[in-house]
Design an enzyme around this catalytic site. Sequence first.
Site, PDB file in Angstrom:
ATOM      1  N   CYS A 157      -2.293 -10.544  -3.165  1.00 20.73           N
ATOM      2  CA  CYS A 157      -2.530 -11.439  -4.278  1.00 20.73           C
ATOM      3  C   CYS A 157      -3.565 -12.471  -3.869  1.00 20.73           C
ATOM      4  CB  CYS A 157      -1.238 -12.119  -4.708  1.00 20.73           C
ATOM      5  SG  CYS A 157      -0.676 -13.309  -3.499  1.00 20.73           S
ATOM      6  N   CYS A 197      -3.248 -15.204  -1.171  1.00 22.18           N
ATOM      7  CA  CYS A 197      -3.408 -14.889   0.247  1.00 22.18           C
ATOM      8  C   CYS A 197      -4.765 -15.381   0.757  1.00 22.18           C
ATOM      9  CB  CYS A 197      -3.313 -13.386   0.476  1.00 22.18           C
ATOM     10  SG  CYS A 197      -1.745 -12.675  -0.014  1.00 22.18           S
ATOM     11  N   ASP A 230       5.448  12.505  -5.356  1.00 22.31           N
ATOM     12  CA  ASP A 230       6.246  12.041  -4.228  1.00 22.31           C
ATOM     13  C   ASP A 230       7.468  11.362  -4.839  1.00 22.31           C
ATOM     14  OD1 ASP A 230       6.904  11.161  -1.624  1.00 22.31           O
ATOM     15  OD2 ASP A 230       6.099   9.204  -2.130  1.00 22.31           O
ATOM     16  N   ASP A 241       2.570   7.421  -2.476  1.00 19.52           N
ATOM     17  CA  ASP A 241       2.346   6.028  -2.071  1.00 19.52           C
ATOM     18  C   ASP A 241       2.394   5.798  -0.572  1.00 19.52           C
ATOM     19  OD1 ASP A 241       5.088   6.525  -1.873  1.00 19.52           O
ATOM     20  OD2 ASP A 241       5.495   4.388  -1.910  1.00 19.52           O
ATOM     21  N   ASP A 256       1.621  10.805   2.433  1.00 21.59           N
ATOM     22  CA  ASP A 256       0.927  11.389   1.281  1.00 21.59           C
ATOM     23  C   ASP A 256      -0.585  11.333   1.434  1.00 21.59           C
ATOM     24  OD1 ASP A 256       3.399  11.718  -0.078  1.00 21.59           O
ATOM     25  OD2 ASP A 256       3.346   9.600  -0.606  1.00 21.59           O
TER      26      ASP A 256
END
Lengths: 51, 742
Positions: free
Chosen positions: B50, B53, B458, B638, B642
Amino acid sequence: MSILLYLIPIALFLGLCWLGVFVWSLRTGQYDDLEGAANRILFDDEMPPQA
Amino acid sequence: MAKAALSDLPSDRIAVAANDLSQTSVYAPFVSSDAAGIQTLVLAVEGVHCPACIQKIESSLAGLDGMKQARLNYSTKRLTLAWAGTAARADELIARVTSLGYRAQPFEPERAERSDSEHARFLRMCLGVAGFASGNIMLLSFALWLTDAHQMGLVTREFFHLISALIAVPTVAYSGRPFFRSAFAVLSQGRTNMDVPISLGVLLATGMSLFEMFHGAEHVFFDSAVMLLFFLLIGRYLDFMALSNARRAAGDLLSMMAGTATVLDGTQTRTILIRDLREGMVALVGTGERIPADATVLEGVSDIDTSPVTGESLPQSVKSGDSLYSGTINIAAPLKIRIARAAEDSLLADVIRMMEKAEQGQARYVRIADRAAKMYTPVVHILAAATLIGWLGFSDVPWQQALMTAVTVLIITCPCALGLAVPVVQVLGVGRLMRRGVLIKSGDALERLAAVDTVILDKTGTLTLGRPALTNGADITAADLRLAASLAAHSKHPLSVAIAHAYEGPLYDLSIEEVPGCGLAATFEGTDVKLGSRAWCGPKNATETDSALEIWLARAGTAPVRFLFDDPLRTDAGETVRAFERMGLAVILASGDRESAVSKTAESLGIPEWHAHMKPADKFALLERLKAGGHKVMMVGDGLNDAPVLTGADVSASPATGLDIARNAADLVYTGDKFAPVARTLAAARFSQHLVIENFLLAIAYNVLAVPLAMAGYVTPLVAAIAMSSSSLIVIANAFRLRSRT
């Protein structure tokens, strides 16, 4: 029609000014981070003292 | 407690490294210094999600002594630090970022990436110049097209033509370079692409206009040439940005390996780079740290979060002798481990290699615009040549007029509409989806999305929210919940986090002892309280057949209380799976999780084909098998496990909550707790592909009408220019129909 002799150079000059600003913004890396700048404006200049 | 001493190690050991001058700095090799003694370091920062940060990281660094620059690029998540002093200070600075709760790794810009940003700059300059020129030429052209020689006078007209030429010729020479270079490169290899007719069209339109201007003719086409360049450069630039985004994914993965590990040399600890780890070394891993390389546990009992690698939702308990995969995270207690394989040979490195291999496979995809160009260019060239030969051979007009007719054919077929057909639709589509929370990283992702016939999903974090939630909260008394939450607040275990999440209100102030691999213990109102696994504090007589996620709260003298958990499905998961099926897609569930968990999910969502216990290599093999069978595959996932499939699939999607690597590898990233955006994007992609094909048909229809007239010499250059712009406008207007559908 002699007015064109003034107007066309003025139009071109303004256009060149725009191009100059664009080149400047490019050179100073203003396109390197397109997302961050939009959020930075919301920050206070000074961090409030931590609670 | 032994736990505290070891788990605090990361910051301790870095402080030691920074203060002890006899010890060389770990990160110094990554620092570059200039003549003025300014040290520069670029870090890849993980965990920036975000905008707040930015401020947190920058303000904590900017105030330091001698700090010249601390700037976080929010788009690329790279932190640039510049300071006056020694390179060895890097360790201290990295420790500072780490102490804020981010993982920072030195980032060595690959040569490819650096040239990427140079090329982006080159395209932007070309675009800026073309934009300037087209604006100013339009100013003049407006007057030229609206009046005639009677109204404005011959001298004024020639003056306007001259100024247009003065703007256009340098612009074409400057901004046309991306096309000229590409056209020249393919021509010298004896092939042709879309840039050949573009270059030819632009050069001929400019050349012919110059010729016309010197002969005092009525019309020049500098505006067409420059506008064409401007529009095409926009498309080219957007394409390029999408491409370099994809390239960054691999770079980020590599920087994960640039971190450090603490190794034990006899009785002394030493910090070394992960890539210098060798088989047989003994390393210490603190709580919350990543396992640096494939290893076996020597000492200690802990829980390992394997979800980044395997997708398994429940942390795995490990004890002495168990093996660990690199990239998994130690969450409960410090461990002493023996490195089993050097970092280059470990699982993470395998994943990186698989991604590289997958990326090469992706490069074979030919975009629809290029396929069209392949058929289109020879036809245009043959038609123009035929026109020239026809007029020279079978009529008695002067050669200048024959050439002019041939050039008119080239200009009228000039791929303006064709060049715009795809980019306009994609730019509009991508922009609209972005406002709806779906970020698409390349224009041609929409194109690939439209062709998909199989989707691999997934489970953990994709179909589910990826974090367990308490399911039997109603059966638990408020007092028990409060007690459990007070214990759980001290642990990072996902089930503890779930309990803490389910409880709101004041907590008891307890002194907690964490028993690795078992749970948490404390003394409450004079009695012993335990929160942990069934084996440790559950009922002793119960059978062990139940595989559900659970922990038990035991108080001396009362029956243990069971807390049941489940990783909840995203609320619209079922609906979205059915939407996929309605669109005629085959849905496959591929997860690294336990069989019971995967089958339960598959059953509740009505997915016929599912696979459990899938390692990254298994998922990749599944993908290869499907692709070999001629299927166009979309992957939604995610995790690290993957990543190779996300890169290798025809198109891929990742939720914004996924790992950085997964989000970087995916073609589209969607935000929020919903799953439906994926299906909605798929529908939008199909509609936009439909529009692209319509646009091609419009461009072809226009050519079928205009080209014979041009070949026959009936089309004056003015008519050619009008026809050209109107065909572009029709294509753009058609693309705007997308607004009503997405």
